[in-house]
Design an enzyme around this catalytic site. Structure first.
Site, mmCIF file in Angstrom:
data_model
loop_
_atom_site.group_PDB
_atom_site.id
_atom_site.type_symbol
_atom_site.label_atom_id
_atom_site.label_comp_id
_atom_site.label_asym_id
_atom_site.label_seq_id
_atom_site.Cartn_x
_atom_site.Cartn_y
_atom_site.Cartn_z
ATOM 1 N N ASP A 1 34.400 42.789 43.041
ATOM 2 C CA ASP A 1 33.147 43.278 42.475
ATOM 3 C C ASP A 1 33.191 44.812 42.553
ATOM 4 O O ASP A 1 34.128 45.410 43.090
ATOM 5 C CB ASP A 1 31.931 42.693 43.204
ATOM 6 C CG ASP A 1 30.670 42.751 42.329
ATOM 7 O OD1 ASP A 1 30.674 43.498 41.324
ATOM 8 O OD2 ASP A 1 29.681 42.067 42.639
HETATM 9 C C1 NOJ Z 1 28.037 44.371 40.361
HETATM 10 C C2 NOJ Z 1 27.537 42.972 40.213
HETATM 11 O O1 NOJ Z 1 27.461 42.361 41.476
HETATM 12 C C3 NOJ Z 1 28.384 42.115 39.293
HETATM 13 O O2 NOJ Z 1 27.695 40.933 39.055
HETATM 14 C C4 NOJ Z 1 28.702 42.816 38.018
HETATM 15 O O3 NOJ Z 1 29.480 41.985 37.191
HETATM 16 C C5 NOJ Z 1 29.410 44.115 38.337
HETATM 17 N N1 NOJ Z 1 28.530 44.941 39.130
HETATM 18 C C6 NOJ Z 1 29.842 44.870 37.096
HETATM 19 O O4 NOJ Z 1 28.780 45.440 36.459
#
Ligand code: NOJ
Length: 756
Positions: free
Chosen positions: A281
């Site tokens: 993530d």
């Molecule tokens: C953080 C989030 O937790 C995730 O769900 C998302 O896909 C990513 N950022 C990218 O934006």
């Protein structure tokens, strides 16, 4: 020498077309040509500035990095023109001309926005959910993208956690069905088609179990709880062929998911046979330092060895792996494995056949926000809405008379799309006022008043507005606004109050310790209720709320979630009976926040409470009931359904025999309507304690007024099985109880004996 090499690579890259079976050998052949730096470059996923960021870091020097072969993929950009420009840098500017993969948070639609995922799941309609993902994939690919950071399949039992809005609620079986439908919707049956995109299942794993519902918080749970309740939806998505998976921010057993070998290798690859790639993530790799497990070089090496293949934004792999190889802390073979997985994904997407495959400027106008897509969004939104209360059959409304349409979300477009909408434009959305006008024409006299701010609390408003103005605090006093709404109500036959949350009062980094309607809106509803006019409350929100007062005082309550682009039309379709609501909640609505976590598939305890009185020394509260306000699976219809007792094909079974359990369902009301018939099973005696009941099947059935139908479920030992103390999936002989009903609390039950 160099020239020959380049020719060989070009020959390889322009290889006309190959079967999916050739992919591993093609990827290996390409890998053999790559320098260590180029291999590490493939593991790097970055976000150019100006895109939708969800952390404090934004990538720099993007163009040069692409040309230097230091980027495997980009995310956060849309439009074929921008994607083409970036792809050209990779394909024309870098030595090996390896195309990039382009991702985006396509969460509940791309530009045509569907209800938030919690709402989608409340439709219990896998066909419609798959359709929403299919349309999202078509639109996203028409915008040059080939990778969606979806589905989010985290089980959540805590409505304080803002991201409960992004998932399918609390049940592992339903969550697994939704996961499968979404993966099929995005990926179709051939990933290399230009309108299918790769799914990315997230957030692996257990992210929804953050302590106290506080975002990014610690997770700690037993393996049995993981296997039984939290892991099944990820597993279902993997089994459905999801091409990628995203590691989560939280720790598991004291090791952050992004660097957790048990999770990313032993479970995901060895036990489940996952063949795709794992992306972190947003800076979750770097954040391992704050978790307290080491500096960037250490956590990067740990994560790679644990099974992480791609690093989102933080560039830990890019900047430290070379050094770690030199120092003998990481083997090139581990880098090769990760790189191969990224290359294979690009081959599967057809990017080596044609790096511009998803870039077709003509498709943008043809495929995005089409009337058909909008019509689907309207239909799906209507199917996601849940009728929570309907006293005196006040709904559906007549298309005549005078209605006071009040509340901060009544004439509002800004908050209709809900949280986590990157490419969608709220200006495209239909407000409830517009929808009601569209559906009723001039036949209804509508008096409008805002009535209240979404909140009067300026700090809460400011925090909610972090990504853009969603809460506007009126210059008028709260009392003046209420007075205006009450005056409108007094001149009307009835009131429709549209209240709830701003889009970003739920979602990422939007945990709430108090999940009631903000005080400003409660005050409005109290004043409206005093007028004595029928009060229909329409809720636009992203999570279960505590609604005890509202449930006691409103005449009707419709949970509309954040319905998406076609919000107002869909709300009006339901309010005026063009569509008879059929949604059922997939996350329990608590009576008070102190009951959280509250979920239907809880254990019995050694001192179970039967729900009456206050027996001392039982599992209960001094000051609150154990019961939720609305149980999992609950939702009303404009018609009524009656269930017969459960009939079993037999009451004693043996071994792998099959059981048929059925009920007769009758539509006893005046309207045609759909009912979600739910099958639960209890296993009262087992070697480990089991939930009081678990959802094991469901069917969504349409019945005409007066119609009767026999609804049957085939039950095998698979539905009796569970994870035992050794984490083996087993079924144990003995007594089982089959429950079939309209929600997790109201069921018809029958017992049987199933022997080995
Ligand atoms: C953080 C989030 O937790 C995730 O769900 C998302 O896909 C990513 N950022 C990218 O934006």
């Amino acid at each position: 020498m160099k020239k020959n090499f380049a020719i060989a690579v070009i020959a390889l890259l322009s290889y006309p077309s190959f079967s999916q079976n050739d992919i591993p050998s093609k990827a290996k052949a390409l890998l053999a040509k790559m320098t260590l730096a180029e291999k590490i470059g493939q593991l790097n996923l970055i976000i150019p500035g100006g895109a939708a960021v969800t952390g404090s870091v934004v990538s720099s020097d993007v163009e040069n990095k692409i040309k230097n072969g230091q980027v495997g993929g980009l995310f956060g950009i849309t439009s074929p023109a921008k994607v083409r420009k970036a792809q050209e840098l990779a394909v024309k500017g870098s030595r090996l001309q390896i195309p990039m993969i382009f991702g985006l948070d396509v969460i509940h639609g791309h530009k045509t926005i569907f209800p938030i995922p919690l709402g989608l799941s409340a439709s219990w309609d896998m066909g419609l959910i798959e359709q929403s993902a299919r349309i999202a994939a078509t639109e996203a690919s028409a915008d040059g993208l080939n990778w969606a950071f979806s589905p989010m399949v985290d089980i959540a039992r805590d409505a304080r956690w803002g991201r409960i809005s992004e998932g399918s609620g609390e049940d592992p079986y339903l969550g697994g069905q939704v996961a499968k439908a979404m993966v099929h919707g995005y990926q179709g049956d051939d990933l290399s088609k230009n309108n299918t995109i790769m799914a990315c299942v997230k957030h692996f794993a257990l992210y929804g179990a953050a302590e106290a519902g506080r975002e990014y918080n610690t997770v700690d749970m037993s393996r049995i709880k993981m296997y039984e309740y939290y892991l099944p939806p990820y597993k279902a998505a993997v089994d459905a062929g999801a091409g990628s998976i995203m590691s989560s921010f939280n720790e598991i057993d004291g090791v952050p998911a992004t660097g957790n070998k048990w999770l990313l290798t032993d479970l995901l690859r060895k036990e489940w046979g996952f063949k795709g790639f794992v992306v972190s993530d947003y800076t979750s790799l770097n954040e391992m330092t704050a978790h307290g497990v080491g500096d960037l070089q250490t956590v990067s090496a740990q994560s790679l060895k644990a099974g992480l293949d791609m690093d989102m934004v933080g560039e830990g792999l890019l900047t430290t792996l070379g050094k770690s190889v030199k120092e003998g802390k990481v083997a090139v073979a581990d880098i090769d494995k990760a790189c191969l997985r990224i290359l294979e994904a690009k081959f599967k997407l057809g990017l080596f056949d044609d790096p511009y495959r998803y870039i077709d400027e003509a498709r943008t106008a043809k495929d995005i926000l089409t009337p058909a897509n909008r019509q689907a969004a309207r239909n799906i939104a209507a199917h996601s809405m849940v009728l929570l209360k309907n006293n005196h059959q006040v709904l559906p409304l007549k298309k005549s008379g005078t209605i006071a349409l009040v509340g901060p979300l009544a004439d509002n477009k800004r908050n209709m799309l809900g949280t986590w909408v990157v490419a969608g434009d709220w200006r495209e959305s239909v407000s409830v006022l517009e929808g009601i006008k569209n559906v009723t024409g001039n036949s209804v006299n509508i008096l409008t008043a805002k009535g209240a701010n979404l909140t009067d609390d300026s700090l809460f408003a400011k925090r909610t507005n972090a990504l853009g103005i969603e809460v506007e605090i009126d210059t008028r006093s709260p009392q003046a606004m209420i007075d205006e709404a009450v005056a409108a109500a007094n001149q009307s036959d009835m009131i429709v109050a549209v209240v709830g949350e701003a889009a970003d009062m739920s979602g990422e980094s939007s945990s709430r310790a108090d999940i009631s309607l903000p005080a400003s809106q409660q005050n409005l509803l109290k004043a409206l209720s005093k007028t004595g006019k029928p009060l229909v409350v329409v809720l636009i929100n992203g999570r279960p709320l505590t609604l005890v007062w509202e449930n006691d005082h409103a005449t009707a309550i419709l949970e509309a979630w954040a319905p998406g682009t076609e919000a107002g039309n869909a709300v009006a379709d339901v309010l005026f009976g063009n569509y008879n609501p059929s949604g059922k909640i997939t996350a329990t609505f608590p009576r008070s926040v102190g009951q959280i976590p509250i979920y239907y598939n809880h254990k019995n305890t050694g001192r179970p409470f039967d729900g009456t009185g206050f027996p001392k020394f039982k599992s209960n509260y001094l000051d609150e009931s154990n019961d939720p306000l609305y149980p999992f699976g609950y939702g009303l219809s404009y018609t009524s359904f009656q269930y017969s007792p459960v009939k079993l094909s037999r009451t004693v079974l043996k071994g792998e025999e099959k059981l048929t359990a059925s009920v007769t369902l009758q539509n006893t009301g005046r309207y045609a309507g759909e009912e979600v018939v739910q099958l639960y099973i209890s296993d009262p005696v087992a070697s480990v304690t089991r939930s009081v009941k678990d959802l094991k099947g469901f069917q969504k059935i349409l019945l005409q007024a007066g119609e009767t139908k026999e609804i049957s479920f085939q039950i095998t030992t698979e539905q009796l099985s569970f994870f035992n103390y050794d984490l083996k999936k087993v079924w144990e002989p003995g007594k089982f109880v089959i429950h079939i009903g309209t929600n997790s609390s109201e069921v018809q039950s029958a017992a049987l004996q199933w022997n080995k």
